[in-house]
Design a protein around this motif. Structure first.
Motif, mmCIF file in Angstrom:
data_model
loop_
_atom_site.group_PDB
_atom_site.id
_atom_site.type_symbol
_atom_site.label_atom_id
_atom_site.label_comp_id
_atom_site.label_asym_id
_atom_site.label_seq_id
_atom_site.Cartn_x
_atom_site.Cartn_y
_atom_site.Cartn_z
ATOM 1 N N VAL A 8 30.238 31.146 32.348
ATOM 2 C CA VAL A 8 29.779 31.355 33.722
ATOM 3 C C VAL A 8 28.803 32.526 33.736
ATOM 4 C CG1 VAL A 8 30.467 31.906 36.060
ATOM 5 C CG2 VAL A 8 31.955 30.493 34.652
ATOM 6 N N LEU A 49 39.073 33.356 39.857
ATOM 7 C CA LEU A 49 38.463 32.843 41.082
ATOM 8 C C LEU A 49 38.682 33.819 42.232
ATOM 9 C CD1 LEU A 49 37.089 30.720 42.768
ATOM 10 C CD2 LEU A 49 39.264 29.518 42.947
ATOM 11 N N ALA A 52 36.208 36.573 41.918
ATOM 12 C CA ALA A 52 34.871 36.040 42.199
ATOM 13 C C ALA A 52 34.644 35.912 43.703
ATOM 14 C CB ALA A 52 34.693 34.689 41.522
ATOM 15 N N LEU A 53 35.636 35.413 44.399
ATOM 16 C CA LEU A 53 35.520 35.260 45.850
ATOM 17 C C LEU A 53 35.348 36.621 46.517
ATOM 18 C CD1 LEU A 53 38.264 32.537 46.497
ATOM 19 C CD2 LEU A 53 35.820 32.282 46.927
ATOM 20 N N ARG A 54 36.061 37.601 46.017
ATOM 21 C CA ARG A 54 35.958 38.917 46.633
ATOM 22 C C ARG A 54 34.663 39.630 46.274
ATOM 23 N NH1 ARG A 54 39.506 42.749 46.500
ATOM 24 N NH2 ARG A 54 40.301 42.374 44.411
ATOM 25 N N ALA A 56 31.753 38.051 45.831
ATOM 26 C CA ALA A 56 30.766 37.422 46.712
ATOM 27 C C ALA A 56 30.913 37.963 48.127
ATOM 28 C CB ALA A 56 30.940 35.906 46.701
ATOM 29 N N GLU A 57 32.138 38.120 48.543
ATOM 30 C CA GLU A 57 32.421 38.640 49.883
ATOM 31 C C GLU A 57 31.881 40.062 50.013
ATOM 32 O OE1 GLU A 57 36.478 38.994 52.561
ATOM 33 O OE2 GLU A 57 36.498 37.750 50.755
ATOM 34 N N VAL A 61 27.389 37.359 50.149
ATOM 35 C CA VAL A 61 26.603 36.183 49.762
ATOM 36 C C VAL A 61 27.565 35.066 49.342
ATOM 37 C CG1 VAL A 61 24.609 37.512 48.959
ATOM 38 C CG2 VAL A 61 26.463 36.968 47.371
ATOM 39 N N ALA A 62 27.027 33.865 49.187
ATOM 40 C CA ALA A 62 27.849 32.751 48.726
ATOM 41 C C ALA A 62 28.175 32.929 47.248
ATOM 42 C CB ALA A 62 27.118 31.434 48.932
ATOM 43 N N VAL A 63 29.272 32.365 46.836
ATOM 44 C CA VAL A 63 29.705 32.462 45.441
ATOM 45 C C VAL A 63 28.602 32.002 44.487
ATOM 46 C CG1 VAL A 63 31.314 31.532 43.729
ATOM 47 C CG2 VAL A 63 32.157 32.217 45.969
ATOM 48 N N GLU A 64 27.907 30.940 44.874
ATOM 49 C CA GLU A 64 26.854 30.388 44.010
ATOM 50 C C GLU A 64 25.669 31.328 43.831
ATOM 51 O OE1 GLU A 64 28.418 28.729 46.341
ATOM 52 O OE2 GLU A 64 29.152 26.850 45.484
ATOM 53 N N PHE A 67 27.440 33.568 40.972
ATOM 54 C CA PHE A 67 27.937 32.890 39.773
ATOM 55 C C PHE A 67 27.387 31.478 39.637
ATOM 56 C CE2 PHE A 67 31.177 35.873 41.264
ATOM 57 C CZ PHE A 67 31.365 36.647 40.128
ATOM 58 N N SER A 68 27.167 31.073 38.398
ATOM 59 C CA SER A 68 26.666 29.722 38.141
ATOM 60 C C SER A 68 27.047 29.265 36.744
ATOM 61 C CB SER A 68 25.146 29.704 38.301
ATOM 62 O OG SER A 68 24.633 28.466 37.840
ATOM 63 N N THR A 69 27.239 27.969 36.616
ATOM 64 C CA THR A 69 27.536 27.434 35.289
ATOM 65 C C THR A 69 26.255 27.352 34.451
ATOM 66 O OG1 THR A 69 27.288 25.187 36.132
ATOM 67 C CG2 THR A 69 29.511 26.074 36.070
#
Lengths: 77, 77
Positions: A8, A49, A52-54, A56-57, A61-64, A67-69
């Motif tokens: 990731v 996860l 990651a959510l926190r 972005a929060e 911004v959005a998680v994407e 983070f990206s594959t």
DNA sequence: ACTTTTCGTAGTAGAGATACTACGTTTCGT
DNA sequence: ACGAAACGTAGTATCTCTACTACGAAAAGT
């Protein structure tokens, strides 16, 4: 199984640079160890996860966006 | 540390129901064990970020549509 | 009614994530 | 030039995630 590559990619360092905050500050805001942020930025492993959510929060911004594959494009183009 | 609650809520079962696919089908499409999908749906644990990104990608929605640090609202309201 | 599919529970084993400590290096402020 | 802050590396310990097997229960098909 890790067919293509279970890596990731992330832009934590970029977002941090953009907003001028240190790893320690970010780590403290997230409630994790400051070394953990370093490990994430260097790609030694990817966050849970929940983290990651926190993250972005925190950056609002959005998680994407963080983070990206697949690798992120460079700034020009 | 788990201050508030490091639980991640998800709507995998809902999205799956909405689109009429079985756990096995989803698992196969994701390249994970079919039991893993069950564990995720029941909330026994939350997926790795890599898996979460691919699940959102599979359903063609943003990560936040599938996963959240706070419980999702019910359908009415 | 019987068979097949789907879902749940339980247990083991291995890989990955996080905390933490300690020390080295690079960058920054002044 | 010096000290401080930021960053990197290394190592251990613990917990979580995932794979996998096997068996039981519920739902669906025929």
């Amino acid at each position: 199984m890790g067919e293509t590559s279970d890596v990731v990619h992330n832009r934590i360092a970029m977002l941090r640079a953009e907003r001028g905050i240190s790893r320690r500050e970010l780590a403290e805001a997230l409630g994790v160890h400051y070394q953990t942020v370093g490990y994430l930025e260097r790609g030694e492993y990817s966050p849970s996860l929940y983290l990651a959510l926190r993250i972005a929060e925190y950056f609002d911004v959005a998680v994407e966006v963080v983070f990206s594959t697949r690798p992120f494009k460079r700034l020009g183009e």
